[in-house]
Design an enzyme around this catalytic site. Structure first.
Site, short mmCIF file in Angstrom:
data_model
loop_
_atom_site.label_atom_id
_atom_site.label_comp_id
_atom_site.label_asym_id
_atom_site.label_seq_id
_atom_site.Cartn_x
_atom_site.Cartn_y
_atom_site.Cartn_z
N ASP A 1 -45.04 21.88 109.03
CA ASP A 1 -43.77 21.62 108.34
C ASP A 1 -42.89 20.83 109.31
OD1 ASP A 1 -41.07 22.15 107.38
OD2 ASP A 1 -41.87 23.74 106.14
N PHE B 1 -41.56 24.79 98.97
CA PHE B 1 -42.13 26.02 99.52
C PHE B 1 -43.30 26.48 98.67
CE2 PHE B 1 -42.57 30.49 100.49
CZ PHE B 1 -42.52 30.46 101.87
P1 IMP Z 1 -43.18 24.57 111.38
O1 IMP Z 1 -43.05 25.18 112.74
O2 IMP Z 1 -41.84 24.22 110.76
O3 IMP Z 1 -44.13 23.36 111.36
O4 IMP Z 1 -43.75 25.66 110.40
C1 IMP Z 1 -45.07 26.03 110.42
C2 IMP Z 1 -45.31 27.43 109.91
O5 IMP Z 1 -44.33 27.81 108.95
C3 IMP Z 1 -46.64 27.49 109.21
O6 IMP Z 1 -47.65 27.87 110.10
C4 IMP Z 1 -46.40 28.49 108.11
O7 IMP Z 1 -46.72 29.79 108.58
C5 IMP Z 1 -44.92 28.40 107.82
N1 IMP Z 1 -44.65 27.55 106.64
C6 IMP Z 1 -44.22 26.28 106.60
N2 IMP Z 1 -44.09 25.83 105.35
C7 IMP Z 1 -44.43 26.85 104.53
C8 IMP Z 1 -44.52 27.00 103.08
O8 IMP Z 1 -44.25 26.10 102.28
N3 IMP Z 1 -44.95 28.22 102.65
C9 IMP Z 1 -45.27 29.25 103.48
N4 IMP Z 1 -45.22 29.14 104.82
C10 IMP Z 1 -44.80 27.96 105.35
#
Ligand code: IMP
Ligand code: MG
Length: 178
Positions: free
Chosen positions: A106, A155
């Site tokens: 994300d 999400f």
């Molecule tokens: P980041 O650090 O913002 O890249 O987020 C990564 C982590 O957030 C992933 O490993 C997921 O566990 C969680 N995450 C990000 N987007 C989603 C989503 O749309 N649904 C559920 N979990 C998410």
């Protein structure tokens, strides 16, 4: 596929199991081509990546190892921006060809943290395999080598991904109803 309720939120069908498995197969094919004979170590980021990892490694046809690490940055439906400590990295990583396995990238904060941590362990190489990628949110300057699918900034749940702990068991992926 029909809509589902998880806690206080409604989710609508987004990606059926067949499409998911097709995308995972493509990732496995590319990893097989690149990692042949390199004894890759798949470092699976718990909890979300467990289902993707199970399908991915069953598609790997070269000698490999699988291990698990844990770290979380999410509470509810928006990224907190904060990352927790990485735990469970017990393998000797020096000289290894590592494939970090993530459910979704994300903001990229989580994977950035992991990559920085891994650098200090002197691996031979590190690549990332993420099942899902949100290009509109990602603002980092490193590359995600293997991506199952790019998705908009919505999400989602299912196939290992959760909403407050719920929905990881779903075979299909659902998106939050706006
Ligand atoms: P980041 O650090 O913002 O890249 O987020 C990564 C982590 O957030 C992933 O490993 C997921 O566990 C969680 N995450 C990000 N987007 C989603 C989503 O749309 N649904 C559920 N979990 C998410
Ligand atoms: Mg995760």
């Amino acid at each position: 596929m029909t809509s589902i309720q998880l806690g206080d939120k409604t989710f609508v069908p987004y990606l059926p199991e067949e499409k998911i498995l097709e995308a995972v197969k493509h990732v496995a094919t590319r990893v097989n081509d690149d990692m042949k004979g390199k004894n890759p170590l798949f470092l699976v980021v718990l909890n979300g990546a467990f289902m993707f990892a199970a399908d991915l490694v069953r598609g790997i046809n070269t000698e490999c190892e699988v291990s698990f690490v844990k770290l979380a940055s999410y509470s509810g439906t928006s990224s907190s921006g904060k990352v927790k400590e990485l735990v469970g990295m017990n393998e000797k990583l020096e000289g290894r060809n590592i494939v970090v396995v993530e459910d979704i990238v994300d903001s990229g904060n989580t994977i950035e943290h992991i990559l920085e941590d891994l650098k200090t362990k002197n691996p031979a190489s590190v690549v990332v395999a993420a099942f899902l990628f949100k290009p509109d949110v990602f603002k980092k300057d490193f590359k995600i080598q293997y991506i199952g699918m790019e998705i908009p900034n919505d999400f989602i749940v299912g196939y290992g991904l959760d909403y407050n702990g719920l929905g990881r068991n779903l075979r299909d992926i659902y998106v939050i109803k706006k």
